[in-house]
Every structure is written in C-alpha cells, then in structure tokens.
Scaffold this motif. Structure first.
Motif, PDB file in Angstrom:
ATOM      1  N   TYR A  80       0.920  -1.367   0.074  1.00 49.57           N
ATOM      2  CA  TYR A  80      -0.116  -0.021  -0.397  1.00 49.57           C
ATOM      3  C   TYR A  80       0.916   1.392  -0.322  1.00 49.57           C
ATOM      4  N   ILE A  81       2.728   1.289   1.164  1.00 51.04           N
ATOM      5  CA  ILE A  81       2.788   2.359   1.008  1.00 51.04           C
ATOM      6  C   ILE A  81       3.210   2.831  -0.666  1.00 51.04           C
ATOM      7  N   ARG A  82       3.776   1.395  -1.381  1.00 47.36           N
ATOM      8  CA  ARG A  82       4.215   1.791  -2.421  1.00 47.36           C
ATOM      9  C   ARG A  82       3.325   1.915  -3.875  1.00 47.36           C
ATOM     10  N   GLU A  92       2.802   5.576  -5.627  1.00 50.24           N
ATOM     11  CA  GLU A  92       3.007   5.672  -7.565  1.00 50.24           C
ATOM     12  C   GLU A  92       0.938   6.400  -7.765  1.00 50.24           C
ATOM     13  N   ASN A  93       0.098   6.121  -7.274  1.00 50.37           N
ATOM     14  CA  ASN A  93      -0.673   7.567  -6.911  1.00 50.37           C
ATOM     15  C   ASN A  93      -0.757   8.585  -6.877  1.00 50.37           C
ATOM     16  N   GLY A  94       0.786   9.376  -6.336  1.00 54.35           N
ATOM     17  CA  GLY A  94       0.292  10.271  -5.474  1.00 54.35           C
ATOM     18  C   GLY A  94      -0.519  11.227  -4.255  1.00 54.35           C
ATOM     19  N   ASP A 141      11.607   3.267   8.042  1.00 54.17           N
ATOM     20  CA  ASP A 141      12.218   2.486   6.891  1.00 54.17           C
ATOM     21  C   ASP A 141      11.501   2.133   5.627  1.00 54.17           C
ATOM     22  N   ASN A 142      10.364   2.401   6.223  1.00 60.57           N
ATOM     23  CA  ASN A 142       9.370   1.964   4.533  1.00 60.57           C
ATOM     24  C   ASN A 142       8.729   3.149   3.697  1.00 60.57           C
ATOM     25  N   LYS A 143       9.002   4.772   4.017  1.00 60.25           N
ATOM     26  CA  LYS A 143       9.071   5.953   4.175  1.00 60.25           C
ATOM     27  C   LYS A 143       7.771   6.197   4.172  1.00 60.25           C
TER      28      LYS A 143
END
Length: 256
Positions: free
Chosen positions: A210-212, A216-218, A237-239
C-alpha cells in the motif's frame, strides 16, 4: 541585479531549502495532541499547545456535535458518562477535563491553533452514532467553521466514514482529505479524488504494497497509532509520509 542583491537572493533561497528539508524530516503527528508525557489531557487545548511547542508536523483531534449542533473536541462519544450528541452545548461547556480545562469547543480549539503555521490541525470528523445524516451535517459544519475562522491553510481532514471524506472534498476541494478505515485500496482512493490514506499500522503491515502503491498514485500516507520504537523504525524505513503517535517526543528524537 547587482552582486549584493544576488548574494541576498541566494541566501534567502538556501534558507527556504534548508527549512523545507528540516520540515520534511518531521513526520510526527501527535495523536490527540501531546498529552501522554506532558500532563495535559488528550484532545485538550493544552495538548495542542504542547504539540505546537514540540514543533510536530501535525496535531490530531476529534470532533463531535452536541444535541443543539455545537461542535466539541473529544475522542469518545461520551465524556464523564455524558453522551455528547444527546446533550446541549450549555451542559457540555460546564464539563471539566482532568487538567482543569473546560471541554473545548471546536471554535476555541481552532482559535488556539490559529496563531502559528508550523503545526497542522488534523481534524477527525467522528462518525455519528445517530446516523449518516448527522455525520454529514457534522462534516458540513466543520468545514464551515474552518472557513469562517480562516484556518483552512493549516487544517487537514480525516474520517472513518468514506461518504464524509467525499462530502468534505466536495465542500472544500483544495483541502487535504484522508480516509481512515483501511478498506479501500490506494487506487480506489485516487479514483475518488481524495488525497491519501491514513490507516492503522496493522493494515499497512497486512498490505505491505500500500505504501508503494499510494506513492505511485500520488497519495500521501499516514499510519496510526504507532507507539513502539520498533514500529516507528519500521515505518520510517518504509518511508511512510507521516506517523501518528502518542509518543511524539520519542519519534521526534528518532527523526532528528
């Protein structure tokens, strides 16, 4: 433009860049204000003021509507055995918090946060137990009061009710609105025109993509309520963009 003017301009640009960099490192949203380690009561104006002093990115708080349509800040639907939605504003205004403050109205709370620009006011519109219509009315009144007090530039909205999020976005398209419930994918949130997801840490750990996908969807990502240093480090760590916590002091130390 002469040499001195160019030097001054360059200096100003560097200051802006450094300030932006410092602010971007601060991912901290104080959950119900900074109360746990300060002696303030959660969701009190005192807790908000402590969050501002700590220079948290944001301070989260919860809003309900009284029986006569006055907005109050409190997490639970009840306080000291009193049901906020079924009680008049006069009666509610006489309730004292544990730190001696009166139960704050949303108006008083927003005014307390209005004289600064560093800490954002993260306004959670609580889902009414009296039905959808009342939740939507609460959303409408929250947006109207934020506009009236001219604090829209420092106010973000969050809600568990998806329809409430959509309503807020309709009423104030430029506002930043995030969904809390965790049952929508980032793609669905993007398609709805909302600005981000603000999900429980368990949702993000279950759906690690979900974070990525949000990036990607802004979309902006926020995670709640992260109190252990191990979980804080995991999301750093997962930004994830922002972390909502009852331990803002610890998280601020980690993000220095």
């Amino acid at each position: 433009m002469n040499k001195n003017s160019l030097l001054i301009l360059a200096g100003l640009l560097l200051c802006i860049v450094f300030e932006s960099m410092a602010q971007s490192k601060n991912k901290v949203i104080a959950h119900r204000g900074a109360w746990k380690n300060t002696g303030a009561t959660e969701n009190s104006i005192g807790a908000l003021e402590h969050a501002i002093k700590l220079k948290c990115y944001g301070s989260e708080f919860d809003v309900h509507m009284s029986a006569d349509s006055v907005l109050f800040v409190n997490h639970d639907h009840t306080i000291k055995g009193t049901d906020i939605e079924k009680t008049s504003a006069k009666e509610l205004s006489e309730i004292k918090l544990s730190n001696g403050e009166n139960l704050p109205t949303l108006e008083a709370y927003l005014k307390a946060g209005a004289n600064q620009k560093k800490t954002r006011l993260i306004l959670e519109i609580k889902t009414s137990r009296l039905g959808k219509e009342r939740s939507m009315a609460l959303a409408t009144k929250c947006v109207a009061l934020v506009k009236e007090l001219k604090v829209g530039k420092i106010t973000d909205y969050i809600a568990f009710d998806y329809d409430v999020c959509l309503k807020v976005k309709q009423l104030t398209p430029k506002a930043h609105v995030q969904y809390l419930n965790g049952d929508k994918t980032p793609a669905e949130i993007k398609a709805a025109g909302l600005d981000g997801i603000d999900y429980h840490l368990g949702v993000f750990k279950k759906h690690e993509s979900y974070i990525r996908e949000a990036k990607e969807n802004g979309l902006v990502t926020n995670v709640w309520t992260v109190n252990s240093k191990a979980d804080m480090q995991y999301f750093l760590d997962n930004k994830v963009d922002y972390i909502t916590t009852n331990e803002p002091e610890a998280l601020l130390e980690m993000t220095k």
